[in-house]
Design an enzyme around this catalytic site. Sequence first.
Site, PDB file in Angstrom:
ATOM      1  N   HIS A  11     -35.465  -2.359 -24.229  1.00  0.00           N
ATOM      2  CA  HIS A  11     -36.140  -1.312 -24.999  1.00  0.00           C
ATOM      3  C   HIS A  11     -35.269  -0.063 -25.023  1.00  0.00           C
ATOM      4  O   HIS A  11     -34.216  -0.017 -24.388  1.00  0.00           O
ATOM      5  CB  HIS A  11     -37.546  -1.018 -24.459  1.00  0.00           C
ATOM      6  CG  HIS A  11     -37.607  -0.496 -23.068  1.00  0.00           C
ATOM      7  ND1 HIS A  11     -37.338  -1.278 -21.957  1.00  0.00           N
ATOM      8  CD2 HIS A  11     -37.929   0.736 -22.573  1.00  0.00           C
ATOM      9  CE1 HIS A  11     -37.488  -0.561 -20.866  1.00  0.00           C
ATOM     10  NE2 HIS A  11     -37.830   0.664 -21.209  1.00  0.00           N
ATOM     11  N   HIS A  42     -35.430   3.085 -23.930  1.00  0.00           N
ATOM     12  CA  HIS A  42     -35.351   4.162 -22.945  1.00  0.00           C
ATOM     13  C   HIS A  42     -33.966   4.249 -22.315  1.00  0.00           C
ATOM     14  O   HIS A  42     -33.297   3.232 -22.078  1.00  0.00           O
ATOM     15  CB  HIS A  42     -36.417   3.969 -21.865  1.00  0.00           C
ATOM     16  CG  HIS A  42     -37.806   4.300 -22.344  1.00  0.00           C
ATOM     17  ND1 HIS A  42     -38.938   3.981 -21.630  1.00  0.00           N
ATOM     18  CD2 HIS A  42     -38.234   4.935 -23.469  1.00  0.00           C
ATOM     19  CE1 HIS A  42     -40.008   4.407 -22.289  1.00  0.00           C
ATOM     20  NE2 HIS A  42     -39.600   4.983 -23.406  1.00  0.00           N
ATOM     21  N   ASP A 101     -32.842   4.853 -19.368  1.00  0.00           N
ATOM     22  CA  ASP A 101     -32.519   4.213 -18.093  1.00  0.00           C
ATOM     23  C   ASP A 101     -32.253   2.716 -18.252  1.00  0.00           C
ATOM     24  O   ASP A 101     -31.850   2.051 -17.289  1.00  0.00           O
ATOM     25  CB  ASP A 101     -33.617   4.455 -17.051  1.00  0.00           C
ATOM     26  CG  ASP A 101     -34.978   3.966 -17.478  1.00  0.00           C
ATOM     27  OD1 ASP A 101     -35.289   4.009 -18.677  1.00  0.00           O
ATOM     28  OD2 ASP A 101     -35.757   3.543 -16.597  1.00  0.00           O
ATOM     29  N   HIS A 102     -32.424   2.187 -19.463  1.00  0.00           N
ATOM     30  CA  HIS A 102     -32.109   0.786 -19.739  1.00  0.00           C
ATOM     31  C   HIS A 102     -30.928   0.654 -20.699  1.00  0.00           C
ATOM     32  O   HIS A 102     -30.037  -0.158 -20.464  1.00  0.00           O
ATOM     33  CB  HIS A 102     -33.344   0.073 -20.305  1.00  0.00           C
ATOM     34  CG  HIS A 102     -34.446  -0.026 -19.310  1.00  0.00           C
ATOM     35  ND1 HIS A 102     -34.684  -1.152 -18.557  1.00  0.00           N
ATOM     36  CD2 HIS A 102     -35.364   0.893 -18.907  1.00  0.00           C
ATOM     37  CE1 HIS A 102     -35.704  -0.939 -17.743  1.00  0.00           C
ATOM     38  NE2 HIS A 102     -36.124   0.304 -17.934  1.00  0.00           N
ATOM     39  N   HIS A 107     -45.206  -0.541 -23.970  1.00  0.00           N
ATOM     40  CA  HIS A 107     -44.436   0.471 -23.234  1.00  0.00           C
ATOM     41  C   HIS A 107     -43.616   1.288 -24.224  1.00  0.00           C
ATOM     42  O   HIS A 107     -43.593   2.521 -24.177  1.00  0.00           O
ATOM     43  CB  HIS A 107     -43.558  -0.208 -22.204  1.00  0.00           C
ATOM     44  CG  HIS A 107     -42.780   0.729 -21.340  1.00  0.00           C
ATOM     45  ND1 HIS A 107     -43.358   1.510 -20.372  1.00  0.00           N
ATOM     46  CD2 HIS A 107     -41.454   1.027 -21.317  1.00  0.00           C
ATOM     47  CE1 HIS A 107     -42.442   2.241 -19.780  1.00  0.00           C
ATOM     48  NE2 HIS A 107     -41.269   1.968 -20.344  1.00  0.00           N
ATOM     49  N   ASP A 165     -39.646  -3.167 -18.968  1.00  0.00           N
ATOM     50  CA  ASP A 165     -40.740  -2.395 -18.387  1.00  0.00           C
ATOM     51  C   ASP A 165     -42.103  -2.875 -18.895  1.00  0.00           C
ATOM     52  O   ASP A 165     -43.063  -2.109 -18.949  1.00  0.00           O
ATOM     53  CB  ASP A 165     -40.565  -0.902 -18.710  1.00  0.00           C
ATOM     54  CG  ASP A 165     -39.454  -0.267 -17.894  1.00  0.00           C
ATOM     55  OD1 ASP A 165     -38.822  -0.969 -17.081  1.00  0.00           O
ATOM     56  OD2 ASP A 165     -39.196   0.939 -18.100  1.00  0.00           O
ATOM     57  N   HIS A 202     -37.449  -2.727 -12.891  1.00  0.00           N
ATOM     58  CA  HIS A 202     -37.432  -1.755 -11.799  1.00  0.00           C
ATOM     59  C   HIS A 202     -37.882  -2.392 -10.492  1.00  0.00           C
ATOM     60  O   HIS A 202     -38.663  -3.351 -10.491  1.00  0.00           O
ATOM     61  CB  HIS A 202     -38.394  -0.587 -12.091  1.00  0.00           C
ATOM     62  CG  HIS A 202     -37.957   0.323 -13.189  1.00  0.00           C
ATOM     63  ND1 HIS A 202     -37.219   1.459 -12.963  1.00  0.00           N
ATOM     64  CD2 HIS A 202     -38.156   0.272 -14.528  1.00  0.00           C
ATOM     65  CE1 HIS A 202     -36.989   2.084 -14.108  1.00  0.00           C
ATOM     66  NE2 HIS A 202     -37.557   1.371 -15.083  1.00  0.00           N
TER      67      HIS A 202
END
Length: 252
Positions: free
Chosen positions: A54, A56, A58-59, A111, A134, A172
């Site tokens: 996705h 975001h 942090d990915h 998400h 996520d 995560h």
Amino acid sequence: MKVVPVPVRSDNYAYLLIDDATSEAAAVDIFDVPKVVGKANELGVRITSLLTTHCHLDHGGGNKDFADQFPDVPIYGGSGKVRAVTKIVQEGDILKVGDNITVKCLATPCHTRDSICYYVEDVTRSQRGVFTGDTLFVAGCGKFFEGTAEEMHNALSRLVLLPSDTITYVGHEYTADNLKFAASIDPENSDIQGHIKFCAENEVTTGKTTIGDEKKFNVFVRLGDVAVRHATLAKTDIEAMDKLRTMKNEFA
């Protein structure tokens, strides 16, 4: 098929999905390019594709750096919001890694609208896994940033229909906190208690449990259970999902 988790940031996971026959690999959610590429070099494998679950940061935050270093390697994602994406995938699309690994794209919006889970199988072995970003965590699920309780219920309901021996590769390391919450909802569940012990003995928990395990200890996929309905006072699965997520957000 081999899957190698690469911890990045404080609690994220990137992965290398490796076809043993060709030593070709897909990188999944490559936030830290030097770390993931360094692991690939250490293992003697060549990254031939990049899968992003996705949009975001942090990915997919490392996608642009990766594209600059490897401009010929395709970057897959669920929308144009995924950084440096070159191929947008949709529900049911099939990809290949090396000679023996098939990758089926599962659209799981909630998400984020562009959330994609990647279901992978080695066609030469009885070996399968799913990269859930996520959407699904070990014993938990993601927040509903761009969706509803009904959409998360639909997404998780699809994932638990995968073969029970499908290994889960999550976005995560939230397992310990998720299990504490699960125990507060269903304190008599021996599977939850057993996995709390497992979690205490394993710093890395991703890739060590299955869809079958989730059906035993993940309260977010057991919405009709007596313990869940008692804790949430919900009359429907959607009400239970909505209340569970609110309770988890507030759980200390």
